[in-house]
Write an enzyme that holds these catalytic residues in place. Structure first.
Site, mmCIF file in Angstrom:
data_model
loop_
_atom_site.group_PDB
_atom_site.id
_atom_site.type_symbol
_atom_site.label_atom_id
_atom_site.label_comp_id
_atom_site.label_asym_id
_atom_site.label_seq_id
_atom_site.Cartn_x
_atom_site.Cartn_y
_atom_site.Cartn_z
ATOM 1 N N TYR A 170 2.350 13.597 4.011
ATOM 2 C CA TYR A 170 1.024 12.431 4.396
ATOM 3 C C TYR A 170 -0.300 12.655 3.312
ATOM 4 C CZ TYR A 170 1.885 9.971 8.871
ATOM 5 O OH TYR A 170 2.954 9.637 9.578
ATOM 6 N N GLU A 212 -2.952 9.760 3.302
ATOM 7 C CA GLU A 212 -3.370 8.585 3.922
ATOM 8 C C GLU A 212 -4.987 9.023 2.354
ATOM 9 O OE1 GLU A 212 -4.339 7.762 7.104
ATOM 10 O OE2 GLU A 212 -2.029 8.226 7.842
ATOM 11 N N ASP A 229 2.806 -14.118 -7.592
ATOM 12 C CA ASP A 229 3.502 -13.315 -6.916
ATOM 13 C C ASP A 229 4.819 -13.528 -8.162
ATOM 14 O OD1 ASP A 229 5.586 -12.225 -5.505
ATOM 15 O OD2 ASP A 229 5.364 -12.224 -3.915
ATOM 16 N N THR A 248 7.431 -6.754 -6.970
ATOM 17 C CA THR A 248 8.069 -5.388 -6.692
ATOM 18 C C THR A 248 8.635 -4.795 -7.673
ATOM 19 O OG1 THR A 248 10.386 -7.050 -6.529
ATOM 20 C CG2 THR A 248 8.934 -6.866 -4.310
ATOM 21 N N LYS A 291 13.222 -4.867 -8.302
ATOM 22 C CA LYS A 291 13.951 -5.775 -8.998
ATOM 23 C C LYS A 291 14.530 -5.876 -10.402
ATOM 24 C CE LYS A 291 13.028 -8.814 -5.576
ATOM 25 N NZ LYS A 291 11.478 -9.692 -4.435
ATOM 26 N N ARG A 305 13.058 0.161 -4.721
ATOM 27 C CA ARG A 305 12.541 -0.042 -3.791
ATOM 28 C C ARG A 305 11.033 -0.077 -3.413
ATOM 29 N NH1 ARG A 305 14.773 -3.985 -1.024
ATOM 30 N NH2 ARG A 305 16.786 -3.466 -2.642
HETATM 31 N N1 DSN Z 1 14.355 -11.048 -0.417
HETATM 32 C C1 DSN Z 1 13.763 -11.836 -2.192
HETATM 33 C C2 DSN Z 1 14.817 -12.246 -2.622
HETATM 34 O O1 DSN Z 1 16.063 -11.646 -2.332
HETATM 35 O O2 DSN Z 1 14.583 -13.045 -3.460
HETATM 36 C C3 DSN Z 1 12.629 -11.767 -1.912
HETATM 37 O O3 DSN Z 1 11.420 -11.095 -1.411
#
Ligand code: DSN
Length: 420
Positions: free
Chosen positions: A55, A57, A201, A227, A230, A236
């Site tokens: 942990y 925090e 975003d 994110t 990707k 992730r």
């Molecule tokens: N779920 C994602 C996507 O596949 O584009 C977006 O967060």
């Protein structure tokens, strides 16, 4: 032995079998879902490490738990690397996912019921950009802009008109299914004109932005969320970047506002991926993602498919199947049967529901990680065209599946994980 040293195969053969199956799937099929990728061995090693045990925090040097010295150093590394990579004034690397990053951004800037303007999910925006079924649409007064009927691209004049009308406190730009460049500077101008905050975003295009392959929102947006799994090819997870003035608000919105214990194994792995993203090879990789997508797009257009907006500028494209007598769900299932994993996706002005759709979304980040280039994209476009043009030909799909495995074997991935 007083500690648990059992290997997965021994303790849970049932789950180990599932991992073996997933290994087969990931290594022997084509991942063409634009939001997926293959994390490096270094990233996997870190996220599967003992960093999961503790942990922590709070933030570095201000934790609610003792014993966090290495966690502090890991989180600082992640923060500093991300700041350098994106030239951001402040970075928070704790958000568990893109959705939690967006939730924290809203928490920092908005009160319940505030007016927000975001891109409609029907036209490519994300669930957290105001979908009624999502917390965002339920807690805030979201209004949406879409793409123009004329060319399926963002119409900044229309965004401005809506903004002038609804006077949002926050404008959200960025998308999950938009194949074209986003002009963040134009969004900034609109936000300034109506006195709104601007949030970008860039969950999908973060790798492209890091490599200079897409215009950078950091100079224009008050807050940028993204994110890490990707196009950035990390674990992730997610991060938030913001101007110095919002740093404290953002940090408090993430913890204790919307999250408690941070996932420190994930944060450590983010540090690794930010380092990987600073390499020359990473820049080349992002360039190739875009080149590959352009070729895929050209080949599909040549074969008579209609792509939304007529093509792509980035890592993804959207096939409109309306004139093919096929829906997105069936098309994606047929592609999967042939070893090509894509996803059904609503296209702008879609007449079918989201679980069926009229579109298929394809992207090149994962195939490019395997080392595939223009020639392989032509091959993939051929397969996709054959499959979608002959929906009754089950035999053809099985034949293509064998060819897909052969191609995957020429571009192996995770060979060093064979004996995990
Ligand atoms: N779920 C994602 C996507 O596949 O584009 C977006 O967060």
């Amino acid at each position: 032995m007083s500690y648990i040293d059992t290997q997965l195969h021994q303790i849970d053969p049932q789950l180990a079998k599932l991992l073996e199956g997933e290994y087969e799937r990931q290594t022997k099929t084509l991942v063409m879902i634009p939001s997926e990728n293959y994390a490096s061995r270094a990233v996997l090693q870190t996220i599967g490490s003992i960093m999961t045990n503790k942990y922590a925090e709070g933030y570095p040097n201000e934790r609610y738990y003792n014993g966090c010295a290495y966690y502090d150093m890991a989180e600082n590394l992640a923060r500093e690397r991300a700041k350098k990579l994106f030239k951001a004034e402040h970075v928070n690397v704790q958000p568990h996912t893109g959705s939690s990053a967006n939730m924290a951004a809203y928490y920092a800037l908005l009160d319940i019921g505030d007016t927000v303007l975001g891109m409609s999910t029907e036209h490519g925006g994300h669930l957290t950009h105001g979908k009624k079924l999502n917390f965002s649409g339920r807690w805030f007064d979201f209004h949406t802009y879409g793409v123009s009927k004329k060319d399926e691209r963002l119409d900044y004049d229309e965004v401005r008109e809506i903004a002038l009308k609804v006077k949002p406190k926050l404008i959200v730009c960025g998308a999950s299914a938009y194949p074209r460049t986003i002009d963040f500077e134009k969004f900034r101008k609109i936000a300034d004109e109506v006195g709104a905050f601007l949030m970008a975003d860039i969950a999908h295009i973060i790798g492209l932005v890091a490599a200079g392959e897409h215009p950078d929102p950091v100079p224009f947006a008050d807050i940028v969320t993204a994110t890490t799994h990707k196009t950035l090819r990390g674990p992730r997870g997610a991060l938030i970047m913001c101007k110095k003035e919002l740093a404290e608000k953002i940090d408090r919105a993430v913890f204790p506002g919307t999250q408690a214990g941070p996932l420190m194994h994930q944060i450590a792995a983010k540090a690794v991926c930010f380092k990987e993203a600073q390499s020359f090879g990473f820049k080349e990789y992002q360039k190739q993602i875009v080149r590959n997508c352009a070729i895929l797009s050209d080949c599909l257009l040549e074969k008579g498919f209609r792509l939304t907006t007529g093509g792509t500028d980035n890592h993804l494209l959207m096939i409109d199947l309306s004139d093919k007598g096929l829906n997105g769900r069936d098309a994606a299932d047929m592609l999967e049967e042939a070893g090509i994993c894509a996803n059904k996706n609503s296209i702008p002005f879609d007449t079918r529901p989201p679980m069926i759709t009229s579109g298929v979304r394809l992207g090149t980040p994962a195939a490019t990680t395997r080392g595939m280039k223009e020639e392989e994209m032509k091959l993939i476009a051929n397969w996709v065209a054959q499959i979608l043009s002959n929906p009754r030909d089950h035999e053809m799909r099985l034949k293509i599946k064998i060819e897909v495995v052969e191609l995957c074997e020429q571009f192996p991935i995770y060979l060093d994980l064979l004996n995990w």
